[in-house]
Enzyme design. Structure first.
Site, short mmCIF file in Angstrom:
data_model
loop_
_atom_site.label_atom_id
_atom_site.label_comp_id
_atom_site.label_asym_id
_atom_site.label_seq_id
_atom_site.Cartn_x
_atom_site.Cartn_y
_atom_site.Cartn_z
N GLY A 157 40.43 36.28 29.78
CA GLY A 157 40.44 35.42 30.97
C GLY A 157 39.59 34.17 30.77
N PHE A 158 39.46 33.42 31.84
CA PHE A 158 38.70 32.17 31.82
C PHE A 158 37.23 32.43 31.41
CE2 PHE A 158 36.08 29.62 35.00
CZ PHE A 158 35.87 28.55 34.15
N ALA A 211 30.24 41.77 36.22
CA ALA A 211 30.55 40.47 36.81
C ALA A 211 30.97 40.68 38.27
CB ALA A 211 31.67 39.77 36.04
N ASP A 235 44.42 48.44 29.55
CA ASP A 235 44.14 48.43 30.98
C ASP A 235 42.90 49.29 31.19
OD1 ASP A 235 44.00 48.78 33.69
OD2 ASP A 235 46.10 49.40 33.94
N THR A 251 46.14 38.62 34.30
CA THR A 251 45.95 37.20 34.68
C THR A 251 45.42 36.37 33.50
OG1 THR A 251 43.72 37.66 35.51
CG2 THR A 251 45.51 37.69 37.12
N TYR A 285 39.73 42.50 47.01
CA TYR A 285 38.79 41.95 46.02
C TYR A 285 37.35 42.20 46.47
CZ TYR A 285 36.71 38.33 42.95
OH TYR A 285 35.97 37.63 42.02
N ASP A 293 41.71 43.65 27.19
CA ASP A 293 42.31 42.96 28.33
C ASP A 293 43.75 43.45 28.47
OD1 ASP A 293 43.47 40.74 30.01
OD2 ASP A 293 41.48 39.89 29.69
N ASN A 294 44.25 43.56 29.70
CA ASN A 294 45.66 43.93 29.88
C ASN A 294 46.53 42.71 30.17
OD1 ASN A 294 44.99 43.32 32.48
ND2 ASN A 294 45.80 45.21 33.39
N SER A 341 39.10 41.61 36.13
CA SER A 341 39.60 41.66 37.50
C SER A 341 40.36 40.37 37.79
CB SER A 341 38.45 41.76 38.52
OG SER A 341 38.97 41.62 39.83
P1 NAD Z 1 40.56 35.51 35.03
O1 NAD Z 1 41.67 36.00 35.88
O2 NAD Z 1 40.77 34.30 34.21
O3 NAD Z 1 40.03 36.66 34.08
C1 NAD Z 1 40.08 38.02 34.40
C2 NAD Z 1 40.56 38.79 33.20
O4 NAD Z 1 40.55 40.19 33.47
C3 NAD Z 1 42.00 38.42 32.80
O5 NAD Z 1 42.09 38.15 31.43
C4 NAD Z 1 42.79 39.67 33.18
O6 NAD Z 1 43.96 39.84 32.40
C5 NAD Z 1 41.76 40.77 32.95
N1 NAD Z 1 42.03 42.01 33.67
C6 NAD Z 1 42.31 42.18 34.98
N2 NAD Z 1 42.53 43.47 35.26
C7 NAD Z 1 42.37 44.16 34.10
C8 NAD Z 1 42.47 45.52 33.73
N3 NAD Z 1 42.78 46.48 34.63
N4 NAD Z 1 42.23 45.87 32.44
C9 NAD Z 1 41.93 44.93 31.52
N5 NAD Z 1 41.83 43.61 31.80
C10 NAD Z 1 42.05 43.23 33.08
O7 NAD Z 1 39.31 35.28 36.03
P2 NAD Z 1 37.84 34.70 35.74
O8 NAD Z 1 37.61 33.58 36.64
O9 NAD Z 1 37.62 34.56 34.30
O10 NAD Z 1 36.94 35.92 36.28
C11 NAD Z 1 36.30 36.82 35.39
C12 NAD Z 1 35.39 37.74 36.18
O11 NAD Z 1 34.38 36.96 36.86
C13 NAD Z 1 36.14 38.53 37.26
O12 NAD Z 1 35.63 39.83 37.32
C14 NAD Z 1 35.82 37.77 38.52
O13 NAD Z 1 35.84 38.61 39.65
C15 NAD Z 1 34.42 37.25 38.25
N6 NAD Z 1 34.15 36.03 39.03
C16 NAD Z 1 34.67 34.83 38.67
C17 NAD Z 1 34.42 33.71 39.47
C18 NAD Z 1 34.91 32.34 39.10
O14 NAD Z 1 34.62 31.39 39.84
N7 NAD Z 1 35.59 32.11 38.01
C19 NAD Z 1 33.65 33.84 40.64
C20 NAD Z 1 33.18 35.09 40.97
C21 NAD Z 1 33.41 36.18 40.17
#
Ligand code: NAD
Ligand code: UDP
Length: 315
Positions: free
Chosen positions: A10-11, A113, A56, A35, A144, A31-32, A74
């Site tokens: 993810g990001f 996180a 997953d 997203t 969420y 990662d699954n 997530s």
């Molecule tokens: P994102 O969607 O880019 O990354 C989330 C990653 O988790 C994705 O690669 C997705 O494929 C993976 N994922 C989801 N469910 C899964 C599962 N069951 N098994 C394996 N992989 C799984 O989002 P992000 O912005 O990079 O967020 C990353 C984390 O940081 C998250 O937990 C999010 O709640 C937390 N967060 C992010 C922000 C933000 O502003 N970016 C703010 C608060 C919290």
């Protein structure tokens, strides 16, 4: 160390993988791809200290001994977690449970996180870690918010009952390169709209506020917290607060776009204000963000231009 990053495609997870590799660790990313995108990891293909497994984490897993488990898995944008509501509840509960069991089995440290969404639509401003929050437990965002609140409770239980060395970050709105252009978050929407000449969609009057943290600052704060002795949730975010209307104007300024602003309905339970109190992170490990919104948007511009062009070609 050999470290596991769940959600590493993810990001934020992919930037965390980069930072941990930069510190000399071996990184196992799982990662699954619900997203995330393998593309976020393409630059690591020839890195011998990096492994990627499709998994997953809501299902049990075991990839052998690690010394640190980072749980970043997530769906995170409101559009994504509302589309995948049940999966979001599963990853916040079963997924976090499996990561904690994994850490316990190998005597590894654990990092969760979590999110500013734990404060819901806050009545205390700015949000300090001791505030318990104001969350609608059955509304559209609850898949969420409550999943993350459960993850925090589970993490504290593994600290108290199983003596796992745990850490919890509450991340506030973070942006930068690798943010998905189609994830519906405000920075991705506004950048995409500005770069394609579409109207910027401001929900409601745009008087609700957010405080935006650039990704390199966020990752630096996360790494410092991960190395600290602090077990209680800690805010990491940028306390510089903007209305969403101000944010839209900033995006227009940075992109030089001629797009207009249009107003659309405010989603249900959209928090009216959000700003982290970061005095704890400052006091404990001397962290504070360095990059303000205008500079961060400029640093993200090239990425968004390429991502928008790629999306247009794919269409
Ligand atoms: P994102 O969607 O880019 O990354 C989330 C990653 O988790 C994705 O690669 C997705 O494929 C993976 N994922 C989801 N469910 C899964 C599962 N069951 N098994 C394996 N992989 C799984 O989002 P992000 O912005 O990079 O967020 C990353 C984390 O940081 C998250 O937990 C999010 O709640 C937390 N967060 C992010 C922000 C933000 O502003 N970016 C703010 C608060 C919290
Ligand atoms: N928002 C908006 N236009 C958009 C996307 C979001 O006005 O195209 C608003 C949204 O209503 C919220 C804020 O921007 O008030 C931040 O939304 P985002 O989805 O990025 O994350 P949130 O902080 O709500 O989790």
């Amino acid at each position: 160390m050999r470290v596991l990053v769940a959600g590493g495609a993810g990001f934020l997870g992919s930037h965390l993988c980069d930072a941990l590799l930069g510190e000399g660790h071996n990184v196992l990313c799982v990662d699954n791809l619900i997203t995330g995108r393998e593309d976020n990891l393409a630059h690591l293909t020839n890195e011998s200290r990096f492994e990627f497994k499709i998994q997953d984490i809501s299902q049990p897993f075991d990839f052998g001994k690690v010394e640190y488990v980072y749980n970043f898995a997530s769906p995170a944008s409101p559009v994504d977690y509302m589309e995948h509501g049940v999966e979001t509840l599963q990853v916040g509960s079963f997924g976090t449970f499996h990561c904690l069991e994994y850490a316990k089995k190998y005597g590894a440290k654990f990092f969760m996180a979590s999110t500013s969404e734990c404060y819901g639509d806050p009545e205390v401003h700015p949000q300090v870690e001791t505030y318990w929050g104001h969350v609608n437990p059955i509304g559209p965002r609850s898949v969420y918010d409550e999943a993350k609140r459960f993850s925090e409770a589970l993490t504290m239980a593994y600290l108290r009952y199983h003596k796992v060395d745990t850490h919890i970050v509450r991340i506030f709105n973070t942006y930068g390169p690798r943010l998905q252009v189609n994830d519906g978050r405000v920075i991705s929407n506004f950048m995409k709209q500005a770069l394609t000449g579409e109207d910027l969609t401001v929900y409601g009057e745009g008087q609700q506020t957010r405080s935006f943290c650039y990704v390199s600052d966020e990752i630096e704060g996360i790494l410092r917290l991960a190395k600290s002795d602090e077990h209680l949730p800690t805010n990491i975010g940028n306390p510089n607060e903007f209305t969403i209307l101000e944010c839209a104007k900033k995006v227009l300024e940075v992109t030089g776009s001629k797009s207009k602003i249009k107003h659309e309905p405010l989603p249900q339970d959209d928090p009216k204000q959000r700003r982290p109190d970061i005095s704890k992170a400052k006091r404990l490990f001397g962290w504070e963000p360095k990059i303000q919104l205008e500079e961060g948007l400029k640093l993200s511009l090239e990425y968004f231009k390429k991502a928008v062009a790629r999306t247009a070609v794919a269409k």
